[in-house]
Design a protein around this motif. Structure first.
Motif, short mmCIF file in Angstrom:
data_model
loop_
_atom_site.label_atom_id
_atom_site.label_comp_id
_atom_site.label_asym_id
_atom_site.label_seq_id
_atom_site.Cartn_x
_atom_site.Cartn_y
_atom_site.Cartn_z
N ALA A 67 12.93 17.77 -52.24
CA ALA A 67 11.61 16.22 -51.56
C ALA A 67 10.63 16.17 -51.29
O ALA A 67 9.26 15.61 -51.86
CB ALA A 67 11.94 15.58 -50.55
N SER A 70 8.37 18.48 -53.65
CA SER A 70 7.93 18.07 -54.72
C SER A 70 6.74 16.63 -54.68
O SER A 70 5.50 16.59 -55.76
CB SER A 70 8.60 16.46 -55.36
N THR A 107 11.71 18.02 -58.09
CA THR A 107 11.91 16.20 -58.22
C THR A 107 12.97 16.16 -58.76
O THR A 107 13.48 15.08 -58.67
CB THR A 107 10.28 15.88 -59.40
N GLU A 135 10.43 7.71 -57.02
CA GLU A 135 10.32 9.13 -56.85
C GLU A 135 10.74 9.83 -59.12
O GLU A 135 10.30 10.46 -59.08
CB GLU A 135 11.65 10.21 -55.75
N ILE A 176 5.41 7.02 -52.32
CA ILE A 176 6.85 7.34 -51.97
C ILE A 176 7.25 7.41 -50.27
O ILE A 176 8.34 7.23 -49.47
CB ILE A 176 7.05 9.69 -53.02
#
Length: 246
Positions: A67, A70, A107, A135, A176
């Motif tokens: 995460a 990404s 991702t 996301e 995000i």
């Protein structure tokens, strides 16, 4: 020239960047392999069980680094795409394009592992939570960037058009990151903060940070390799590129 005495600008030339990355890739691969072994050993065998989630929390050793990567890679894609757009820098545009598939992969891994983690903790694989939805939008931005570039035959025009999309999409990154603060979401808050002491056991944090280094090294190796392929493709008319493929 930087204070280190190394003239980094000379590597803006595709031929020199090609040679530099050829040297760096084996080191990146070695670091990725070693840190993955160490990180997974700590995460799966040494770190204690979580007092609330039991063993299911161990997916964070993959989920959290993916995460983080990404978002970081998207910022890098937008940065290098902007450099290519503003200064007509061919190598910057190529590097942005080389980074994007790795960012999309990170991702997807973050969404996939998050879904697997959600089932035992939330009772469902997916909810339209602010963090999960933003996301997912990031994955669409990566795919849109790559699809737009692939749909335009003229390479420089494709670089410029995709760069505009990448720059506009940057607005999704703070959404995000701050989504768990701005909205009352199901997703838990940040696992690690630069302004607060860690709330997890030392072994957990150590394993997660080592896995993050592994993901960084893997991402560098893969992006460098892909960029070298793009350089050879676009510089195929030059003598040095023809010599390199022999």
């Amino acid at each position: 020239m930087f204070s280190s005495g190394i003239n980094w600008f000379k590597y803006a030339a595709p031929q020199r960047f090609y040679a530099l990355t050829g040297t760096l890739i084996p080191y990146c691969v070695a670091i990725a392999v070693i840190t993955t072994i160490i990180g997974l050993t700590i995460g799966l065998l040494i770190a204690p069980s979580d007092h609330q989630q039991g063993e299911s929390y161990r997916i964070i050793f993959i989920h959290v680094p993916a995460a983080w990567m990404s978002m970081v890679i998207y910022l890098a894609v937008a940065f290098w795409a902007a450099i290519g757009l503003i200064f007509n820098a061919r190598l910057a545009s190529m590097f942005a394009l080389a980074l994007a598939p790795t960012g999309a992969l990170m991702t997807f891994i973050a969404l996939w592992t998050g879904s697997l983690w959600g089932k035992p903790t939330w009772g469902t694989y997916w909810v339209w939570d602010a963090r999960l939805t933003s996301e997912l939008i990031l994955l669409f931005l990566y795919l849109g960037f790559l699809s737009l570039h692939a749909s335009i035959e003229d390479t420089r025009k494709a670089d410029r058009s995709a760069a505009v999309l990448a720059i506009v999409g940057v607005v999704n990154i703070p959404i995000i990151y701050f989504s768990v603060k701005w909205w009352n979401t199901l997703h838990q808050g940040a696992s690690v903060s630069l302004t607060k002491a860690p709330t997890m056991a030392t072994q957990m944090l150590t394993g997660m940070l080592i896995m993050t280094i592994a993901f960084w090294a893997y991402s560098f190796a893969l992006s460098f390799y892909r960029c070298r392929t793009l350089i050879l493709e676009r510089e195929r008319h030059t003598a040095w590129a023809q010599e390199a493929v022999k």
